[in-house]
Scaffold this motif. Structure first.
Motif, PDB file in Angstrom:
ATOM      1  N   ASN A 428       1.797  -5.609   2.071  1.00 25.25           N
ATOM      2  CA  ASN A 428       3.170  -6.092   2.187  1.00 25.25           C
ATOM      3  C   ASN A 428       3.580  -5.915   3.648  1.00 25.25           C
ATOM      4  OD1 ASN A 428       5.777  -6.935   1.788  1.00 25.25           O
ATOM      5  ND2 ASN A 428       6.425  -5.093   0.714  1.00 25.25           N
ATOM      6  N   PRO A 430       5.206  -7.629   7.460  1.00 26.14           N
ATOM      7  CA  PRO A 430       6.089  -8.636   8.047  1.00 26.14           C
ATOM      8  C   PRO A 430       5.280  -9.771   8.684  1.00 26.14           C
ATOM      9  CG  PRO A 430       6.672  -6.402   8.746  1.00 26.14           C
ATOM     10  CD  PRO A 430       5.340  -6.321   8.081  1.00 26.14           C
ATOM     11  N   ASP A 431       5.933 -10.910   8.922  1.00 29.53           N
ATOM     12  CA  ASP A 431       5.270 -12.043   9.554  1.00 29.53           C
ATOM     13  C   ASP A 431       5.096 -11.825  11.047  1.00 29.53           C
ATOM     14  OD1 ASP A 431       7.083 -14.314   7.374  1.00 29.53           O
ATOM     15  OD2 ASP A 431       5.152 -13.302   7.098  1.00 29.53           O
ATOM     16  N   THR A 471       7.258  -1.153   7.163  1.00 28.73           N
ATOM     17  CA  THR A 471       8.697  -1.359   7.338  1.00 28.73           C
ATOM     18  C   THR A 471       9.050  -1.112   8.805  1.00 28.73           C
ATOM     19  OG1 THR A 471       9.057  -0.550   5.082  1.00 28.73           O
ATOM     20  CG2 THR A 471      10.971  -0.693   6.532  1.00 28.73           C
TER      21      THR A 471
END
Length: 552
Positions: A428, A430-431, A471
């Motif tokens: 999971n 981020p782009d 994150t």
């Protein structure tokens, strides 16, 4: 053993598919010949029938083509023979009922092993008036396979071996043990099977064979049904490569443990000797002080004694520094073992896969695997360079690295470890890139260690999934969660030599998390491990985001 079984199944499938394809070509030829209207139209006495069959036999290389009437009498044949009694052939009866018949047996005409296809010849009214029998020479097909690896043989429904790439197995009865003897065989041409014993170990069927040097003495037995030709293919895969690999790995592990134990023993002896020297030195100083106080010697003698004591103390301190260096060497050897273990396993797997793909002429996939081997070798070189820098008391420069690329690289390295344990990893991320302060190689080792530890913790779980979540923020948080049994003592998880694995299951020495803790701390970050409220364990790595001020 798992890798040996996968390669053996692939070799067995390749050999059996080649045999089926060769026989299927004759089946198609028999069907095409049965569809020739001349075979139904020409009279029994017409010599053109034999010419048609002879031309087809010469073109295909078959032993014979025979044309039968409904009473199973020979109308014409390519070999001009007719000694075989076709009335006792069930596969001919099947063709007379409009279906395709097949049979494997020894040819009565030539005495050679042959495969028979019987194709119905339909008249204009739609009835079966005649039957075309194709007699395929199994020995000519077998010549292309003879001597290849592994040892493969094909049996009929009665267990008789009619095809093999080992001549010593041909025409033996798989269901007739050699201990019984050939006297109980109904057919004198059929011999009993070779001497062998079998056992099941870890889910594998292992054979011990005594049949000469061309068959493996210890082998993995594999089978595959061939319903298209009504036979069964079996293979004997030599166990020697797997045994050699196991011995090499055991020797390497033993050498590392021996080295580690030697270093620990030397350090312990050095510390004991230094302790005794310190005690002796203290006694000498005290004794000399008392002597000087009681005897009231001259100032020159007192100065001389004190200088001697200071020299002894200096030597003791130098010995203590040397002992600390030996202790550091012990820690460094354990770190090298832990850092290089997983890249070595990945290099071995990619190299083995490249060999397999090269054998299949899949050069593109083999080139990609060899490229990965080169990348892993470069990575190991960087790891060794880092430890050499550590030995020189140098610190790795903290620089700007993309944490997303590091996570993906670690997940790629852990792919084989995950597949072996039937586990998956879900990322999971981020782009956009997430830049942090750290070192690429050491951060990737930390993440790879967390993923592999999470995989091992789920060994007894029904569903094995590792979830990695990144994150962005200040600090940047990277969490690795599993659905295993959790951590029994979270407060001790980062202590050296602490491990939650059962005895006999652990591949390391319990230093992985301790080393990872030190690496993250060196980058100005933090790492903690705890049990997740929904079950399993979760490890969270806190890293400082990159900024120009930090670089300055």
């Amino acid at each position: 053993m798992n890798e040996l079984q996968r390669r053996g199944q692939s070799d067995l499938s390749l050999a059996s598919d080649r045999l089926v394809s060769s026989l299927f070509g004759y089946r198609q030829l028999a069907v095409a010949l049965a569809s020739d209207p001349r075979l139904a139209r020409l009279s029994v006495s017409d010599p053109e029938l034999a010419e048609i069959l002879l031309g087809t036999s010469d073109f295909s290389g078959a032993l014979d083509f025979v044309l039968l009437d409904r009473e199973r009498q020979v109308i014409a044949s390519a070999s001009r023979g007719g000694a075989y009694d076709w009335r006792l052939s069930p596969f001919v009866s099947r063709a007379l009922h409009g279906a395709m018949g097949r049979k494997v047996q020894i040819s009565a005409e030539s005495g050679r092993r042959a495969f028979y296809y019987a194709a119905p010849v339909f008249s204009d009214s739609g009835k079966v008036d005649r039957v075309v029998v194709a007699v395929v020479d199994l020995e000519s097909i077998e010549a292309e396979f003879r001597g290849s690896r592994p040892a493969v043989y094909v049996t009929d429904e009665y267990g008789i071996i009619y095809f093999s790439n080992r001549s010593e197995l041909v025409l033996r009865n798989r269901n007739l043990s050699a201990a019984i003897g050939a006297a109980q065989s109904e057919d004198e041409t059929i011999a009993p099977f070779v001497d062998f014993t079998t056992q099941r170990l870890w889910g594998f069927e292992l054979w011990s064979v005594s049949a000469g040097r061309y068959l493996p003495r210890h082998a993995l037995h594999l089978t595959r049904d061939l319903p298209v030709i009504g036979m069964t293919a079996e293979a004997l895969i030599d166990l020697r490569p797997a045994l050699i690999n196991a011995e090499i790995q055991a020797a390497a592990a033993g050498a590392v443990m021996f080295l580690l134990g030697t270093v620990i023993l030397v350090v312990a002896r050095q510390r004991r000797r230094l302790t005794l020297d310190n005690l002796l030195l203290e006694r000498r100083v005290a004794q000399r002080t008392r002597e000087l106080s009681n005897a009231n010697q001259s100032l020159r003698a007192e100065v001389t004694e004190r200088l001697e004591a200071e020299e002894a103390l200096r030597r003791a301190q130098e010995d203590l520094v040397q002992a600390e260096k030996l202790s550091a060497l012990g820690k460094m050897s354990a770190g090298i073992s832990h850092e290089l273990n997983q890249p070595l396993m990945a290099i071995q797997s990619f190299a083995d896969n490249a060999v397999t793909f090269l054998e299949r002429n899949n050069t593109e996939t083999a080139a990609r695997n060899l490229g990965k081997v080169s990348q892993l070798a470069q990575r190991m070189g960087r790891i060794i360079q880092n430890f050499r820098a550590f030995a020189r008391q140098e610190k790795e420069t903290v620089h700007r690295v993309d944490l997303i690329g590091i996570v993906r690289g670690a997940a790629d390295l852990a792919e084989i470890h995950l597949r072996q344990r039937d586990a998956t990893v879900r990322l999971n991320l981020p782009d956009a890139p997430v830049w942090v302060q750290g070192g690429e190689v050491r951060l990737q080792q930390v993440i790879l260690n967390l993923i592999t530890n999470a995989t091992d913790a789920m060994a007894e779980a029904d569903r094995r999934e590792v979830r990695v979540t990144l994150t962005p923020g200040a600090p940047v948080l990277l969490s690795v969660r599993d659905n295993g049994p959790g951590i029994e003592e979270p407060d001790r998880v980062f202590e050296p030599f602490y491990s939650t694995k059962k005895i006999g299951e652990a591949e390391g020495v319990g230093l992985g998390l301790s080393i990872s803790y030190g690496l993250v701390q060196s980058f100005g970050g933090n790492i903690r491990g705890q049990n997740h409220p929904d079950g399993g364990a979760i490890f969270t790595v806190e890293l400082q985001p990159w900024s120009e001020e930090a670089a300055a």
